[in-house]
Design an enzyme around this catalytic site. Sequence first.
Site, PDB file in Angstrom:
ATOM      1  CE1 TYR A 156     -23.177 -13.344  -3.739  1.00  0.00           C
ATOM      2  CE2 TYR A 156     -20.954 -12.460  -3.621  1.00  0.00           C
ATOM      3  CZ  TYR A 156     -21.899 -13.250  -4.241  1.00  0.00           C
ATOM      4  OH  TYR A 156     -21.558 -13.966  -5.369  1.00  0.00           O
ATOM      5  CE  LYS A 160     -22.629 -16.780  -3.593  1.00  0.00           C
ATOM      6  NZ  LYS A 160     -23.373 -17.837  -4.287  1.00  0.00           N
TER       7      LYS A 160
HETATM    8  N1  LIG Z   1     -21.653 -12.472 -11.578  1.00  0.00           N
HETATM    9  C1  LIG Z   1     -20.639 -12.503 -10.732  1.00  0.00           C
HETATM   10  O1  LIG Z   1     -19.761 -11.614 -10.748  1.00  0.00           O
HETATM   11  C2  LIG Z   1     -20.507 -13.641  -9.751  1.00  0.00           C
HETATM   12  C3  LIG Z   1     -19.277 -13.789  -9.094  1.00  0.00           C
HETATM   13  C4  LIG Z   1     -19.115 -14.837  -8.201  1.00  0.00           C
HETATM   14  C5  LIG Z   1     -20.155 -15.705  -7.941  1.00  0.00           C
HETATM   15  N2  LIG Z   1     -21.357 -15.526  -8.579  1.00  0.00           N
HETATM   16  C6  LIG Z   1     -22.436 -16.470  -8.249  1.00  0.00           C
HETATM   17  O2  LIG Z   1     -22.872 -17.097  -9.428  1.00  0.00           O
HETATM   18  C7  LIG Z   1     -24.242 -17.484  -9.302  1.00  0.00           C
HETATM   19  C8  LIG Z   1     -25.015 -17.017 -10.530  1.00  0.00           C
HETATM   20  O3  LIG Z   1     -24.936 -15.617 -10.575  1.00  0.00           O
HETATM   21  P1  LIG Z   1     -25.012 -14.773 -11.929  1.00  0.00           P
HETATM   22  O4  LIG Z   1     -23.970 -13.741 -11.847  1.00  0.00           O
HETATM   23  O5  LIG Z   1     -25.056 -15.674 -13.096  1.00  0.00           O
HETATM   24  O6  LIG Z   1     -26.377 -13.989 -11.681  1.00  0.00           O
HETATM   25  P2  LIG Z   1     -27.780 -13.912 -12.445  1.00  0.00           P
HETATM   26  O7  LIG Z   1     -27.572 -13.775 -13.907  1.00  0.00           O
HETATM   27  O8  LIG Z   1     -28.536 -12.871 -11.709  1.00  0.00           O
HETATM   28  O9  LIG Z   1     -28.406 -15.342 -12.169  1.00  0.00           O
HETATM   29  C9  LIG Z   1     -28.980 -15.685 -10.953  1.00  0.00           C
HETATM   30  C10 LIG Z   1     -29.875 -16.871 -11.214  1.00  0.00           C
HETATM   31  O10 LIG Z   1     -30.476 -17.258  -9.965  1.00  0.00           O
HETATM   32  C11 LIG Z   1     -31.879 -17.302 -10.136  1.00  0.00           C
HETATM   33  N3  LIG Z   1     -32.554 -16.923  -8.904  1.00  0.00           N
HETATM   34  C12 LIG Z   1     -32.437 -15.739  -8.241  1.00  0.00           C
HETATM   35  N4  LIG Z   1     -33.241 -15.737  -7.172  1.00  0.00           N
HETATM   36  C13 LIG Z   1     -33.888 -16.941  -7.164  1.00  0.00           C
HETATM   37  C14 LIG Z   1     -34.850 -17.529  -6.321  1.00  0.00           C
HETATM   38  N5  LIG Z   1     -35.340 -16.883  -5.248  1.00  0.00           N
HETATM   39  N6  LIG Z   1     -35.298 -18.777  -6.600  1.00  0.00           N
HETATM   40  C15 LIG Z   1     -34.826 -19.430  -7.688  1.00  0.00           C
HETATM   41  N7  LIG Z   1     -33.897 -18.938  -8.521  1.00  0.00           N
HETATM   42  C16 LIG Z   1     -33.443 -17.694  -8.269  1.00  0.00           C
HETATM   43  C17 LIG Z   1     -32.183 -16.305 -11.259  1.00  0.00           C
HETATM   44  O11 LIG Z   1     -33.366 -16.659 -11.949  1.00  0.00           O
HETATM   45  P3  LIG Z   1     -34.815 -15.990 -11.722  1.00  0.00           P
HETATM   46  O12 LIG Z   1     -34.604 -14.522 -11.552  1.00  0.00           O
HETATM   47  O13 LIG Z   1     -35.538 -16.379 -12.976  1.00  0.00           O
HETATM   48  O14 LIG Z   1     -35.345 -16.675 -10.503  1.00  0.00           O
HETATM   49  C18 LIG Z   1     -30.993 -16.527 -12.178  1.00  0.00           C
HETATM   50  O15 LIG Z   1     -31.236 -17.621 -13.023  1.00  0.00           O
HETATM   51  C19 LIG Z   1     -24.726 -16.883  -7.990  1.00  0.00           C
HETATM   52  O16 LIG Z   1     -24.704 -17.863  -6.982  1.00  0.00           O
HETATM   53  C20 LIG Z   1     -23.694 -15.800  -7.700  1.00  0.00           C
HETATM   54  O17 LIG Z   1     -23.575 -15.525  -6.325  1.00  0.00           O
HETATM   55  C21 LIG Z   1     -21.555 -14.517  -9.479  1.00  0.00           C
END
Ligand SMILES: NC(=O)c1ccc[n+]([C@@H]2O[C@H](COP(=O)([O-])OP(=O)(O)OC[C@H]3O[C@@H](n4cnc5c(N)ncnc54)[C@H](OP(=O)(O)O)[C@@H]3O)[C@@H](O)[C@H]2O)c1
Length: 262
Positions: A156, A160
């Site tokens: 991961y 990133k």
């Molecule tokens: N939450 C944190 O602490 C955090 C921190 C830093 C960065 N981020 C980054 O922020 C972004 C969003 O994360 P989040 O925390 O909001 O997580 P999340 O709620 O799990 O959202 C992830 C999104 O990506 C979609 N997704 C996952 N696999 C996919 C695939 N194979 N094809 C198309 N869409 C896909 C999911 O939709 P479906 O399941 O419907 O496909 C969902 O809409 C990510 O890039 C993550 O690395 C998150």
Amino acid sequence: MVSYASALVTGASSGIGRSLAWRLAAQGADLTVVARRGELLEELAEDVRKRFRVRVEVLAADLTVAEELSTVAERLADPERPVELLVNNAGAGSRPPRPLVDQPLEYEEGKVALNVLAPLRLTHAALSAMVPRRHGGILNVSSIAGFLPQPQGATYAATKAFLTSLTETVHCEARGHGVHVTVLCPGFVRRGAAAPVGGTRSVRLPEFVWLDREEVAREALEAVAAGKPVCVPGAGYRAVLAASRILPRSLSRRGFERLWAR
Ligand SMILES: NC(=O)c1ccc[n+]([C@@H]2O[C@H](COP(=O)([O-])OP(=O)(O)OC[C@H]3O[C@@H](n4cnc5c(N)ncnc54)[C@H](OP(=O)(O)O)[C@@H]3O)[C@@H](O)[C@H]2O)c1
């Protein structure tokens, strides 16, 4: 300040992506929303159309499947329906956090496909359409993990680091062509009810480290409007990042080893 009349948001079915899509619609942008769970995208589309009277197109696609990724890239290339802002938000974390040796290899390769290959392909497709128009924006959602070691989340953090580096460099390349490219690097963000179980939601950490996803989305879109290259939401995280750049790498490594051992 730059503004965009249309946006394509990947990973809009939950979490940060949903908040970004909602805010863009509130600013008057027509949307194309992408994720695998088409039913959640349809619900979002209906709510957004009613509330903000913008056009919303639903594109259910798995970005790790070559043909489905191509469909999204083709949508970005369509000159009849230009997309002015691409938001590469879809991403996968480490669920559950484990040392690399204990993760199934296919699972790690899937993360590279989603967090690296998909945004690379879509960034390329968007630039190819935006540079000749001399107008456009790209927001790539990376993570603070890209700057720091993350034991139990090696792939991961590495994906990133790639995305942050790619985006910062493309920012420099595209700026002179009227295209603004920004990377968002949040720390821990609460993921919301529709998020799949696991990942950061299951990590036991003190309350103060958690960012609110609405606040993250707000700061991200302000950075996009200002054409900033990098957005690290939250003063606390900006301080940690600044300190990690001054401290010897060995000290940061040890600190993060302790954090992830919790
Ligand atoms: N939450 C944190 O602490 C955090 C921190 C830093 C960065 N981020 C980054 O922020 C972004 C969003 O994360 P989040 O925390 O909001 O997580 P999340 O709620 O799990 O959202 C992830 C999104 O990506 C979609 N997704 C996952 N696999 C996919 C695939 N194979 N094809 C198309 N869409 C896909 C999911 O939709 P479906 O399941 O419907 O496909 C969902 O809409 C990510 O890039 C993550 O690395 C998150």
